[in-house]
Write a protein that holds these residues in place. Structure first.
Motif, PDB file in Angstrom:
ATOM      1  N   PRO A   1       0.766  -1.357  -0.173  1.00  0.00           N
ATOM      2  CA  PRO A   1      -0.009  -0.083   0.112  1.00  0.00           C
ATOM      3  C   PRO A   1       0.889   1.122   0.071  1.00  0.00           C
ATOM      4  O   PRO A   1       2.057   1.363   0.614  1.00  0.00           O
ATOM      5  CB  PRO A   1      -0.856   0.001   1.200  1.00  0.00           C
ATOM      6  CG  PRO A   1      -0.057  -0.990   2.200  1.00  0.00           C
ATOM      7  CD  PRO A   1       0.783  -2.000   1.324  1.00  0.00           C
ATOM      8  N   ILE A   2       0.485   2.185  -0.682  1.00  0.00           N
ATOM      9  CA  ILE A   2       0.951   3.712  -0.532  1.00  0.00           C
ATOM     10  C   ILE A   2       0.501   4.262   0.545  1.00  0.00           C
ATOM     11  O   ILE A   2       1.205   5.122   1.151  1.00  0.00           O
ATOM     12  CB  ILE A   2       0.748   4.544  -1.877  1.00  0.00           C
ATOM     13  CG1 ILE A   2       1.260   3.667  -3.034  1.00  0.00           C
ATOM     14  CG2 ILE A   2       1.094   5.982  -1.814  1.00  0.00           C
ATOM     15  CD1 ILE A   2       0.787   4.319  -4.379  1.00  0.00           C
ATOM     16  N   ASN A   3      -0.928   4.016   0.828  1.00  0.00           N
ATOM     17  CA  ASN A   3      -1.223   4.787   2.278  1.00  0.00           C
ATOM     18  C   ASN A   3      -0.579   3.997   3.419  1.00  0.00           C
ATOM     19  O   ASN A   3      -0.901   3.329   3.902  1.00  0.00           O
ATOM     20  CB  ASN A   3      -2.872   4.748   2.281  1.00  0.00           C
ATOM     21  CG  ASN A   3      -3.593   5.158   3.336  1.00  0.00           C
ATOM     22  OD1 ASN A   3      -2.889   5.553   4.394  1.00  0.00           O
ATOM     23  ND2 ASN A   3      -4.819   5.635   3.096  1.00  0.00           N
ATOM     24  N   LYS A   4      -0.071   4.917   4.155  1.00  0.00           N
ATOM     25  CA  LYS A   4       0.638   4.690   5.324  1.00  0.00           C
ATOM     26  C   LYS A   4      -0.304   4.000   6.627  1.00  0.00           C
ATOM     27  O   LYS A   4       0.052   3.415   7.314  1.00  0.00           O
ATOM     28  CB  LYS A   4       1.346   5.825   6.014  1.00  0.00           C
ATOM     29  CG  LYS A   4       2.402   6.238   5.134  1.00  0.00           C
ATOM     30  CD  LYS A   4       3.568   5.320   4.976  1.00  0.00           C
ATOM     31  CE  LYS A   4       4.717   5.746   4.041  1.00  0.00           C
ATOM     32  NZ  LYS A   4       5.650   4.813   3.845  1.00  0.00           N
ATOM     33  N   GLU A   5      -1.772   4.193   6.433  1.00  0.00           N
ATOM     34  CA  GLU A   5      -2.687   3.732   7.317  1.00  0.00           C
ATOM     35  C   GLU A   5      -3.066   2.320   7.042  1.00  0.00           C
ATOM     36  O   GLU A   5      -3.669   1.843   7.627  1.00  0.00           O
ATOM     37  CB  GLU A   5      -3.741   4.767   7.417  1.00  0.00           C
ATOM     38  CG  GLU A   5      -3.509   6.205   7.815  1.00  0.00           C
ATOM     39  CD  GLU A   5      -4.611   7.189   7.833  1.00  0.00           C
ATOM     40  OE1 GLU A   5      -5.836   6.547   8.032  1.00  0.00           O
ATOM     41  OE2 GLU A   5      -4.319   8.350   7.896  1.00  0.00           O
ATOM     42  N   ILE A   6      -2.789   2.105   5.788  1.00  0.00           N
ATOM     43  CA  ILE A   6      -2.878   0.520   5.408  1.00  0.00           C
ATOM     44  C   ILE A   6      -1.968  -0.116   5.511  1.00  0.00           C
ATOM     45  O   ILE A   6      -0.946   0.204   4.877  1.00  0.00           O
ATOM     46  CB  ILE A   6      -3.626   0.291   4.009  1.00  0.00           C
ATOM     47  CG1 ILE A   6      -5.009   1.451   4.036  1.00  0.00           C
ATOM     48  CG2 ILE A   6      -4.024  -0.866   3.587  1.00  0.00           C
ATOM     49  CD1 ILE A   6      -5.416   1.451   2.521  1.00  0.00           C
ATOM     50  N   HIS A   7      -1.710  -1.289   6.161  1.00  0.00           N
ATOM     51  CA  HIS A   7      -0.654  -2.007   6.554  1.00  0.00           C
ATOM     52  C   HIS A   7      -0.332  -3.330   5.503  1.00  0.00           C
ATOM     53  O   HIS A   7      -1.428  -3.833   5.003  1.00  0.00           O
ATOM     54  CB  HIS A   7      -0.570  -2.640   7.769  1.00  0.00           C
ATOM     55  CG  HIS A   7      -0.801  -1.605   8.886  1.00  0.00           C
ATOM     56  ND1 HIS A   7       0.400  -0.665   9.226  1.00  0.00           N
ATOM     57  CD2 HIS A   7      -1.722  -1.179   9.581  1.00  0.00           C
ATOM     58  CE1 HIS A   7       0.035   0.037  10.237  1.00  0.00           C
ATOM     59  NE2 HIS A   7      -1.337  -0.158  10.444  1.00  0.00           N
ATOM     60  N   MET A   8       0.852  -3.375   5.135  1.00  0.00           N
ATOM     61  CA  MET A   8       0.939  -4.762   4.278  1.00  0.00           C
ATOM     62  C   MET A   8       0.767  -5.971   5.084  1.00  0.00           C
ATOM     63  O   MET A   8       0.555  -5.996   6.507  1.00  0.00           O
ATOM     64  CB  MET A   8       2.656  -4.882   4.009  1.00  0.00           C
ATOM     65  CG  MET A   8       3.055  -3.997   2.993  1.00  0.00           C
ATOM     66  SD  MET A   8       4.672  -4.010   2.734  1.00  0.00           S
ATOM     67  CE  MET A   8       4.653  -5.848   2.276  1.00  0.00           C
ATOM     68  N   PRO A   9       0.677  -7.031   4.407  1.00  0.00           N
ATOM     69  CA  PRO A   9       0.311  -8.570   5.187  1.00  0.00           C
ATOM     70  C   PRO A   9       1.707  -8.721   5.955  1.00  0.00           C
ATOM     71  O   PRO A   9       2.466  -8.514   5.446  1.00  0.00           O
ATOM     72  CB  PRO A   9      -0.036  -9.319   3.594  1.00  0.00           C
ATOM     73  CG  PRO A   9      -0.283  -8.613   2.641  1.00  0.00           C
ATOM     74  CD  PRO A   9       0.309  -6.997   2.844  1.00  0.00           C
ATOM     75  N   LYS A  10       1.307  -9.389   6.969  1.00  0.00           N
ATOM     76  CA  LYS A  10       2.251  -9.944   7.879  1.00  0.00           C
ATOM     77  C   LYS A  10       3.190 -10.929   6.988  1.00  0.00           C
ATOM     78  O   LYS A  10       2.676 -11.648   6.116  1.00  0.00           O
ATOM     79  CB  LYS A  10       1.877 -10.638   9.075  1.00  0.00           C
ATOM     80  CG  LYS A  10       0.975  -9.343  10.036  1.00  0.00           C
ATOM     81  CD  LYS A  10       1.989  -8.982  10.709  1.00  0.00           C
ATOM     82  CE  LYS A  10       0.867  -7.731  11.634  1.00  0.00           C
ATOM     83  NZ  LYS A  10       1.511  -6.656  12.100  1.00  0.00           N
ATOM     84  N   SER A  11       4.369 -11.159   7.324  1.00  0.00           N
ATOM     85  CA  SER A  11       5.135 -12.181   6.746  1.00  0.00           C
ATOM     86  C   SER A  11       4.890 -13.519   7.093  1.00  0.00           C
ATOM     87  O   SER A  11       4.658 -14.203   6.058  1.00  0.00           O
ATOM     88  CB  SER A  11       6.727 -11.965   7.069  1.00  0.00           C
ATOM     89  OG  SER A  11       6.814 -12.140   8.387  1.00  0.00           O
ATOM     90  N   GLU A  12       4.241 -13.623   8.116  1.00  0.00           N
ATOM     91  CA  GLU A  12       3.703 -15.170   8.253  1.00  0.00           C
ATOM     92  C   GLU A  12       2.465 -15.489   7.386  1.00  0.00           C
ATOM     93  O   GLU A  12       2.313 -16.474   6.920  1.00  0.00           O
ATOM     94  CB  GLU A  12       3.266 -15.451   9.814  1.00  0.00           C
ATOM     95  CG  GLU A  12       4.174 -15.055  10.765  1.00  0.00           C
ATOM     96  CD  GLU A  12       4.581 -13.588  11.297  1.00  0.00           C
ATOM     97  OE1 GLU A  12       3.827 -12.749  10.965  1.00  0.00           O
ATOM     98  OE2 GLU A  12       5.635 -13.232  11.885  1.00  0.00           O
ATOM     99  N   PHE A  13       1.881 -14.394   7.178  1.00  0.00           N
ATOM    100  CA  PHE A  13       0.595 -14.651   6.355  1.00  0.00           C
ATOM    101  C   PHE A  13       1.089 -15.005   4.766  1.00  0.00           C
ATOM    102  O   PHE A  13       0.563 -15.966   4.413  1.00  0.00           O
ATOM    103  CB  PHE A  13      -0.303 -13.522   6.135  1.00  0.00           C
ATOM    104  CG  PHE A  13      -1.392 -13.355   5.150  1.00  0.00           C
ATOM    105  CD1 PHE A  13      -2.626 -14.210   5.458  1.00  0.00           C
ATOM    106  CD2 PHE A  13      -1.547 -12.769   4.281  1.00  0.00           C
ATOM    107  CE1 PHE A  13      -3.609 -14.082   4.467  1.00  0.00           C
ATOM    108  CE2 PHE A  13      -2.351 -12.920   3.125  1.00  0.00           C
ATOM    109  CZ  PHE A  13      -3.387 -13.804   3.399  1.00  0.00           C
TER     110      PHE A  13
END
Length: 55
Positions: A9-21
Motif C-alpha cells: 500500500p501507498i497509504n501509510k494507514e493501510i498495512h502490508m500483510p504480515k510475513s507469516e501470512f
C-alpha cells in the motif's frame, strides 16, 4: 503460470500483510501448483523481486 505478488500500500494507514501470512499463502500455493504439476512463477530472475516465491 501463476505468480504471487504482495500488495504494497501507498497509504501509510493501510498495512502490508504480515510475513507469516505471506509465507502461509506461498506454502498453500505451492501445494496447489504441485498438485496440478505447474510452476509457480515467475521464471525470470529479474522479475522475482516483486513476487513471493521459493527461488
Amino acid at each position: 503460470m501463476p505468480v504471487l505478488s504482495p500488495y504494497i500500500p501507498i497509504n501509510k494507514e493501510i498495512h502490508m500483510p504480515k510475513s507469516e501470512f505471506m509465507k502461509e499463502i506461498l506454502i498453500r500455493s505451492k501445494e496447489i501448483t504441485d498438485k496440478y504439476e505447474i510452476e509457480l512463477g515467475p521464471l525470470c530472475d529479474s522479475c522475482k523481486h516483486n513476487t513471493i516465491n521459493f527461488k
